[in-house]
Every structure is written in C-alpha cells, then in structure tokens.
Design a protein around this motif. Structure first.
Motif, PDB file in Angstrom:
ATOM      1  N   ASN A 271       0.620  -1.185  -0.027  1.00  0.00           N
ATOM      2  CA  ASN A 271       0.060  -0.505  -0.014  1.00  0.00           C
ATOM      3  C   ASN A 271       0.346   1.445  -0.122  1.00  0.00           C
ATOM      4  OD1 ASN A 271      -2.939  -0.392  -0.126  1.00  0.00           O
ATOM      5  ND2 ASN A 271      -2.838  -1.611   1.594  1.00  0.00           N
ATOM      6  N   PHE A 272       1.591   1.248   0.181  1.00  0.00           N
ATOM      7  CA  PHE A 272       3.080   2.613   0.495  1.00  0.00           C
ATOM      8  C   PHE A 272       4.037   2.638  -0.619  1.00  0.00           C
ATOM      9  CE2 PHE A 272       7.023   4.203   1.217  1.00  0.00           C
ATOM     10  CZ  PHE A 272       6.608   5.164   1.868  1.00  0.00           C
ATOM     11  N   LEU A 273       3.489   1.799  -1.466  1.00  0.00           N
ATOM     12  CA  LEU A 273       4.467   1.295  -2.455  1.00  0.00           C
ATOM     13  C   LEU A 273       3.689   2.589  -3.354  1.00  0.00           C
ATOM     14  CD1 LEU A 273       6.602   0.864  -4.799  1.00  0.00           C
ATOM     15  CD2 LEU A 273       5.947  -2.018  -5.105  1.00  0.00           C
ATOM     16  N   CYS A 274       2.106   1.659  -3.782  1.00  0.00           N
ATOM     17  CA  CYS A 274       1.222   2.714  -4.392  1.00  0.00           C
ATOM     18  C   CYS A 274       0.668   3.462  -3.887  1.00  0.00           C
ATOM     19  CB  CYS A 274      -0.035   1.554  -4.141  1.00  0.00           C
ATOM     20  SG  CYS A 274       0.135   0.044  -4.937  1.00  0.00           S
ATOM     21  N   CYS A 277       3.892   5.641  -6.103  1.00  0.00           N
ATOM     22  CA  CYS A 277       3.972   5.742  -7.285  1.00  0.00           C
ATOM     23  C   CYS A 277       2.604   5.555  -7.825  1.00  0.00           C
ATOM     24  CB  CYS A 277       5.132   4.671  -7.237  1.00  0.00           C
ATOM     25  SG  CYS A 277       3.972   2.698  -7.377  1.00  0.00           S
ATOM     26  N   GLY A 278       1.730   5.573  -7.255  1.00  0.00           N
ATOM     27  CA  GLY A 278       0.375   5.653  -7.587  1.00  0.00           C
ATOM     28  C   GLY A 278       0.237   3.944  -8.711  1.00  0.00           C
ATOM     29  N   HIS A 279      -1.535   3.403  -8.338  1.00  0.00           N
ATOM     30  CA  HIS A 279      -1.259   1.936  -8.993  1.00  0.00           C
ATOM     31  C   HIS A 279      -1.118   1.060  -9.561  1.00  0.00           C
ATOM     32  CE1 HIS A 279      -3.956   3.413  -5.407  1.00  0.00           C
ATOM     33  NE2 HIS A 279      -3.967   1.698  -4.315  1.00  0.00           N
ATOM     34  N   ASP A 280      -1.692   2.415 -11.296  1.00  0.00           N
ATOM     35  CA  ASP A 280      -1.003   2.184 -12.122  1.00  0.00           C
ATOM     36  C   ASP A 280       0.751   2.128 -12.501  1.00  0.00           C
ATOM     37  OD1 ASP A 280      -1.092   4.689 -12.104  1.00  0.00           O
ATOM     38  OD2 ASP A 280      -0.920   5.201 -14.306  1.00  0.00           O
ATOM     39  N   LYS A 281       1.837   1.731 -11.611  1.00  0.00           N
ATOM     40  CA  LYS A 281       2.273   1.957 -12.068  1.00  0.00           C
ATOM     41  C   LYS A 281       3.199   0.321 -11.214  1.00  0.00           C
ATOM     42  CE  LYS A 281       4.374   5.659 -14.605  1.00  0.00           C
ATOM     43  NZ  LYS A 281       4.882   6.569 -13.810  1.00  0.00           N
ATOM     44  N   VAL A 282       1.876  -0.466 -10.542  1.00  0.00           N
ATOM     45  CA  VAL A 282       2.775  -1.996  -9.751  1.00  0.00           C
ATOM     46  C   VAL A 282       2.217  -2.699 -10.663  1.00  0.00           C
ATOM     47  CG1 VAL A 282       2.367  -2.609  -7.907  1.00  0.00           C
ATOM     48  CG2 VAL A 282       2.795  -0.472  -7.873  1.00  0.00           C
ATOM     49  N   ASP A 302      -5.339  -9.439  -2.658  1.00  0.00           N
ATOM     50  CA  ASP A 302      -6.568  -9.551  -2.067  1.00  0.00           C
ATOM     51  C   ASP A 302      -5.759  -9.120  -0.487  1.00  0.00           C
ATOM     52  OD1 ASP A 302      -7.089 -10.379  -4.044  1.00  0.00           O
ATOM     53  OD2 ASP A 302      -6.596 -12.853  -3.440  1.00  0.00           O
ATOM     54  N   GLU A 303      -4.912  -8.971  -0.119  1.00  0.00           N
ATOM     55  CA  GLU A 303      -4.848  -8.575   1.451  1.00  0.00           C
ATOM     56  C   GLU A 303      -4.475  -6.437   1.666  1.00  0.00           C
ATOM     57  OE1 GLU A 303      -1.816 -11.325   3.902  1.00  0.00           O
ATOM     58  OE2 GLU A 303      -3.070 -12.315   3.548  1.00  0.00           O
ATOM     59  N   ALA A 304      -4.526  -6.214   0.906  1.00  0.00           N
ATOM     60  CA  ALA A 304      -3.853  -5.107   0.504  1.00  0.00           C
ATOM     61  C   ALA A 304      -5.447  -4.027   0.897  1.00  0.00           C
ATOM     62  CB  ALA A 304      -2.906  -4.934  -0.055  1.00  0.00           C
ATOM     63  N   GLY A 305      -6.416  -5.080   0.092  1.00  0.00           N
ATOM     64  CA  GLY A 305      -8.047  -3.820  -0.150  1.00  0.00           C
ATOM     65  C   GLY A 305      -7.680  -2.865  -0.638  1.00  0.00           C
ATOM     66  N   PHE A 306      -7.549  -3.157  -1.773  1.00  0.00           N
ATOM     67  CA  PHE A 306      -7.655  -2.439  -3.740  1.00  0.00           C
ATOM     68  C   PHE A 306      -8.899  -2.177  -3.570  1.00  0.00           C
ATOM     69  CE2 PHE A 306      -3.017  -4.414  -3.918  1.00  0.00           C
ATOM     70  CZ  PHE A 306      -2.486  -2.509  -3.527  1.00  0.00           C
ATOM     71  N   THR A 307      -9.124  -1.198  -4.305  1.00  0.00           N
ATOM     72  CA  THR A 307     -10.080  -1.352  -4.996  1.00  0.00           C
ATOM     73  C   THR A 307     -10.472  -1.941  -6.328  1.00  0.00           C
ATOM     74  OG1 THR A 307      -9.805   0.746  -6.364  1.00  0.00           O
ATOM     75  CG2 THR A 307     -10.785   1.369  -4.304  1.00  0.00           C
ATOM     76  N   PRO A 309     -10.881  -1.408  -9.252  1.00  0.00           N
ATOM     77  CA  PRO A 309      -9.613  -0.798 -10.820  1.00  0.00           C
ATOM     78  C   PRO A 309      -9.011  -1.131 -10.119  1.00  0.00           C
ATOM     79  CG  PRO A 309     -12.329   0.375  -9.964  1.00  0.00           C
ATOM     80  CD  PRO A 309     -12.028  -0.995  -9.037  1.00  0.00           C
ATOM     81  N   GLN A 310      -8.109  -0.722  -8.724  1.00  0.00           N
ATOM     82  CA  GLN A 310      -6.612  -0.473  -8.302  1.00  0.00           C
ATOM     83  C   GLN A 310      -6.172  -2.303  -8.821  1.00  0.00           C
ATOM     84  OE1 GLN A 310      -7.572   0.627  -4.770  1.00  0.00           O
ATOM     85  NE2 GLN A 310      -6.994   3.074  -5.265  1.00  0.00           N
ATOM     86  N   ARG A 311      -7.192  -3.371  -8.186  1.00  0.00           N
ATOM     87  CA  ARG A 311      -6.647  -4.693  -8.151  1.00  0.00           C
ATOM     88  C   ARG A 311      -6.645  -4.980  -9.654  1.00  0.00           C
ATOM     89  NH1 ARG A 311      -8.119 -10.273  -8.547  1.00  0.00           N
ATOM     90  NH2 ARG A 311      -7.081 -11.293  -7.201  1.00  0.00           N
ATOM     91  N   ASN A 312      -6.956  -4.487 -10.724  1.00  0.00           N
ATOM     92  CA  ASN A 312      -7.163  -4.892 -11.923  1.00  0.00           C
ATOM     93  C   ASN A 312      -5.910  -4.218 -12.475  1.00  0.00           C
ATOM     94  OD1 ASN A 312      -9.499  -5.921 -12.079  1.00  0.00           O
ATOM     95  ND2 ASN A 312     -10.962  -4.577 -12.566  1.00  0.00           N
ATOM     96  N   MET A 313      -5.270  -3.135 -12.290  1.00  0.00           N
ATOM     97  CA  MET A 313      -4.623  -2.683 -12.759  1.00  0.00           C
ATOM     98  C   MET A 313      -3.228  -3.309 -12.079  1.00  0.00           C
ATOM     99  SD  MET A 313      -4.977   2.050 -12.549  1.00  0.00           S
ATOM    100  CE  MET A 313      -6.075   0.996 -11.089  1.00  0.00           C
ATOM    101  N   ILE A 314      -3.235  -3.461 -11.192  1.00  0.00           N
ATOM    102  CA  ILE A 314      -2.201  -4.415 -10.894  1.00  0.00           C
ATOM    103  C   ILE A 314      -1.960  -5.806 -11.077  1.00  0.00           C
ATOM    104  CG2 ILE A 314      -1.289  -5.061  -8.194  1.00  0.00           C
ATOM    105  CD1 ILE A 314      -1.775  -2.626  -6.998  1.00  0.00           C
ATOM    106  N   VAL A 315      -2.330  -6.882 -11.400  1.00  0.00           N
ATOM    107  CA  VAL A 315      -2.530  -8.089 -11.650  1.00  0.00           C
ATOM    108  C   VAL A 315      -2.471  -8.208 -13.053  1.00  0.00           C
ATOM    109  CG1 VAL A 315      -3.928  -8.564  -9.922  1.00  0.00           C
ATOM    110  CG2 VAL A 315      -5.035  -8.616 -11.807  1.00  0.00           C
ATOM    111  N   GLY A 316      -2.728  -6.882 -13.638  1.00  0.00           N
ATOM    112  CA  GLY A 316      -2.721  -7.298 -15.453  1.00  0.00           C
ATOM    113  C   GLY A 316      -2.909  -6.079 -16.592  1.00  0.00           C
TER     114      GLY A 316
END
Length: 326
Positions: A271-274, A277-282, A302-307, A309-316
């Motif tokens: 969460n700190f990283l995001c 830099c932004g969720h679109d950079k992870v 999943d444990e970080a509690g992302f929305t 849209p945020q999760r979708n950016m990160i996982v793929g």
C-alpha cells in the motif's frame, strides 16, 4: 487476465544444446552430476544449481494454474547472464540464451520471454537488444552490475544500450545480482533477504541522479522486489538533490517514470508503494521459482484492500500494456 511479470526460466533444451556446443564458449564450464546442472564463468566458482523448477515447463504451468495466473513474463536467471565474459564471447552467449528462451516459449501461449543482453559492452548490448526486439521478445531483463560483480549502469560506455532501449520503446526489467560485495551479508542468508534490495537501491539511485530515466524517456523501466528501498528513501534522495543545487538530476521527476513489481509480501508495504508511485505503476510479480519468491503472489494483493479498478491494474492491465500482451 492475470499476469505474473517477475519470473525466471532456463529451458532444459538450452542446457542440452550447451553440452554439445560448449566449445563455442571457451570461458564457460557446464558442470553436470546426477541431474544437477551448474555453470562457471571465466574460471570462477560454480553458480548455484539450476533448480528443476527453473527448467521444467510442466511444473511451472501447474503452479500457474494453482495460483490462477493466466500468463507469465519470463526472464533468464541472473547467475547465468555471464557479464564477466569477454565482450565478444558475452555477445555470443546472450544470443545463444535468447535463442532457447524464445524456442522454449514458442509453443506455450502463456509464457512471454524477456531477452538477455551483454551489459559488459554497451554497443554490443544495443545490437543484441535491437535483434531481440525485432525477433519478438517482450522486453529485456538486465542485472544491476554490468561487470557481474561490479560496475555501474550509468557508465557512459552503456549509453548506446540506453539509447537503443529508448528508441525502441523497450520495457527494461531491472533485477539485482546475487552477490553484492558486502561480506556482512554472508551470514543469516542476508544476501537474499537484504543484499538484493540494497543492490537495487544503489544502482537505481545512481540512475535517478544521473538523469537516465529522463534522458532515455522512451523506455519503460521496471524495478523488481518493489524497488528495494527506493520508494521509502525518496525523501532523502530529494533532500540530497536540494542541498547540491545544479549538480544532479531531479530524482523525484525520474521516480515518476518508474514501474515496480509487487514482491513485498507485506500488504502495508504494498500500500505504501502504491501511495508513492500510483496503482498504475505497480505490477504483479512472484520471483518464481525461488524460495524467497512469493509463491502465492495474489495473496498480498487481496490482503491490501484495493478497489476493483486498482486491483485490475496491478494484476494484469498495466502489465499487458508494458509487455504487449493481449
């Protein structure tokens, strides 16, 4: 699509071919005993054994299925990059590795290869990168120390490589070397636990202050292991820039250009990283197949509690853009 962007792969076919073609590489030794393979470069100590999971495609795909991972971006194994080799031999060695990295993934539509280039020589690295990108590679994985156990990525000799990467719009995945040159890391398995992060931190700090990410802005640059300590230390790096006016490039401006993998294990750290830099950079990473890698990489997401849209950016979603995966 869920994409694991940080993984390592050495096809068994490459080792089989090397066994019959070892005369092509006078500075490389292939050691084999009871199904265990090791490499040695320039008369140095053997590498760690190449684990079966590093070589076996079926085991990899089975793990991906277990973890609900659709695709994996696979770089080589840093121990085998051979940056210690004489430049001409290093160029040939990288072409040899790239040949089998490509053929080893050709018929598997879930694996996407990253090339290897001879970072001990900037002009040769540029040439091999250009060939690799023209041949269908999704980017390149490079190590932090261009001479194997020494050297800096901001060395002017490497400018041709950076120019090529920028001109091609290549995605460059930075990975630390195994040895970091600090004997204090020889105990408690600290080379992996700490040394990898300090190696990345030092190498990237130099690139931030040298202005490489602004000068060569056409490339996309990814830091493994969550960027080491870089996100956490940006305040100190910015202060260093402030108290040396006109001497260094602005690290904050360069930081905005970077991407980071998720291999941090701790949801709070992710969460700190995001937030930095932004969720679109992870992007999702595992460091498969190594023991200190994250073998359940979606768990921390999943444990970080992302929305959603945020999760979708990160996982793929972001990875698909970075590596051209549809």
């Amino acid at each position: 699509m869920i994409i694991d962007t940080h993984a390592h792969y050495t096809p068994q076919s490459m080792l089989a071919a090397l066994k019959t073609q070892i005369d092509r590489f006078p500075s490389i030794d292939l050691l084999q005993e009871d199904g265990k393979f090791q490499l040695a470069f320039c008369g140095g100590s053997p590498t760690r054994p190449l684990s079966p999971k590093l070589r076996d495609t079926d085991m990899r795909l089975e793990w991906m299925d277990d973890q609900s991972i659709d695709a994996q971006v696979v770089g080589g194994w840093l121990d085998s990059f051979g940056y210690e080799l004489p430049a001409e031999e290093g160029e040939s060695w990288c072409r040899f590795m790239n040949e089998f990295q490509m053929t080893g993934t050709d018929n598997i539509n879930r694996l996407y290869p990253l090339a290897t280039v001879p970072m001990q020589d900037g002009k040769r690295a540029a040439k091999v990168l250009e060939e690799a990108m023209a041949g269908g590679f999704k980017g390149v994985m490079i190590g932090t120390q261009p001479n194997g156990i020494s050297g800096n990525l901001d060395d002017p000799d490497l400018d041709p490589f950076w120019e090529a990467a920028s001109g091609l719009g290549a995605t460059v995945y930075l990975h630390p070397m195994f040895g970091c040159g600090d004997p204090r890391l020889n105990d408690f398995a600290l080379m992996n636990a700490v040394g990898r992060g300090t190696d990345t931190t030092t190498a990237v700090s130099r690139l931030l202050f040298s202005g490489h990410f602004l000068k060569y802005s056409g490339m996309k640059f990814v830091l493994s292991h969550g960027g080491g300590a870089i996100p956490y230390m940006m305040g100190r790096l910015a202060k260093n820039y402030e108290i040396h006016p006109g001497q260094y490039s602005d690290p904050v401006a360069s930081f905005r250009k970077l991407y980071f993998d998720s291999v941090l294990f701790a949801p709070d750290a992710l969460n700190f990283l995001c937030s930095s830099c932004g969720h679109d950079k992870v992007i999702l990473g595992s460091d498969y197949p190594f023991p200190i890698g994250d073998m359940t990489p979606l768990k921390v997401i999943d444990e970080a509690g992302f929305t959603d849209p945020q999760r979708n950016m990160i996982v793929g979603e972001t990875a698909a853009k970075l590596f051209g995966i549809s």
